[in-house]
Scaffold this motif. Sequence first.
Motif, short mmCIF file in Angstrom:
data_model
loop_
_atom_site.label_atom_id
_atom_site.label_comp_id
_atom_site.label_asym_id
_atom_site.label_seq_id
_atom_site.Cartn_x
_atom_site.Cartn_y
_atom_site.Cartn_z
N UNK A 5 39.58 46.21 41.83
CA UNK A 5 41.02 46.49 41.70
C UNK A 5 41.70 45.47 40.79
N UNK A 6 41.33 44.21 40.90
CA UNK A 6 41.91 43.18 40.03
C UNK A 6 41.58 43.46 38.56
N UNK A 7 40.34 43.84 38.29
CA UNK A 7 39.95 44.17 36.91
C UNK A 7 40.72 45.38 36.39
N UNK A 8 40.94 46.36 37.25
CA UNK A 8 41.70 47.56 36.84
C UNK A 8 43.14 47.19 36.51
N UNK A 9 43.75 46.35 37.33
CA UNK A 9 45.14 45.94 37.08
C UNK A 9 45.23 45.21 35.75
N UNK A 10 44.22 44.43 35.40
CA UNK A 10 44.22 43.69 34.14
C UNK A 10 43.76 44.53 32.94
N UNK A 11 43.13 45.67 33.18
CA UNK A 11 42.53 46.46 32.11
C UNK A 11 43.50 46.91 31.01
N UNK A 12 44.77 47.21 31.29
CA UNK A 12 45.65 47.59 30.17
C UNK A 12 45.77 46.49 29.11
N UNK A 13 45.58 45.24 29.51
CA UNK A 13 45.67 44.14 28.55
C UNK A 13 44.61 44.25 27.46
N UNK A 14 43.48 44.87 27.76
CA UNK A 14 42.40 45.01 26.78
C UNK A 14 42.79 45.88 25.59
N UNK A 15 43.78 46.75 25.77
CA UNK A 15 44.22 47.63 24.68
C UNK A 15 45.65 47.29 24.24
N UNK A 16 46.05 46.07 24.51
CA UNK A 16 47.37 45.61 24.03
C UNK A 16 48.55 46.15 24.83
N UNK A 17 48.31 46.50 26.08
CA UNK A 17 49.40 46.99 26.93
C UNK A 17 49.45 46.10 28.16
N UNK A 18 50.57 46.10 28.83
CA UNK A 18 50.64 45.36 30.09
C UNK A 18 51.18 46.30 31.16
N UNK A 19 50.69 46.12 32.40
CA UNK A 19 51.05 47.03 33.49
C UNK A 19 52.46 46.78 34.01
N UNK A 20 53.44 47.04 33.16
CA UNK A 20 54.83 46.76 33.48
C UNK A 20 55.29 47.53 34.71
N UNK A 21 54.90 48.82 34.81
CA UNK A 21 55.33 49.63 35.94
C UNK A 21 54.89 49.04 37.26
#
Length: 183
Positions: free
Chosen positions: A7-23
């Motif tokens: 779950x921690x890796x999934x939460x951080x995964x958007x960062x890999x494509x230049x996005x951040x999980x703002x929502x």
Amino acid sequence: MLLLAVCALIVLSPLLVGRWPAGLLMHPWRWPILVWASLLLQVVIMQVAALHGIAPVLHILTYVAAGTFLWLNRAMPGALIVGVGALSNGVTIALNGGVLPARAGAVSAAGLDTGDEFANSAVVADPVLPWLGDVFAWPEPLPLANTFSVGDVVIVVGVSVAAWVGTRRIGAPAPEAKDRQQA
């Protein structure tokens, strides 16, 4: 531990494509202490031998608290999906005396040995709803070798939805800031 790491890796995964999980990060969570207390209590009941006698009841109560948190935050995309997975695990745990039943082959593949101590997941004689227990293995010698359930997979799907819905490009202004600039 495996579920938390995934779950921690999934939460951080958007960062890999230049996005951040703002929502996910900017969501106004209601009663977050419930989920943190649930996680802490699960760690404590596994580590403190004096609690092993009441550990099954405490284990069930952690699911009640986490379920309450998810219900209070059901407007968050993915929360109800996580809730379905947690409910699957929680009901199965409650019907099996406070333990999530595990498939013996999965426990062996993961190289787990609980001994005489309380285990939140263990091989159970005559389990109720065994197909909802820990029937899958993340086997040895992989890091964090463990067993996992259908409910855990559903939880991961819900966390993925929560992490990715509402992502923003890193450096992009918040939607409110864009609206103010256009006015």
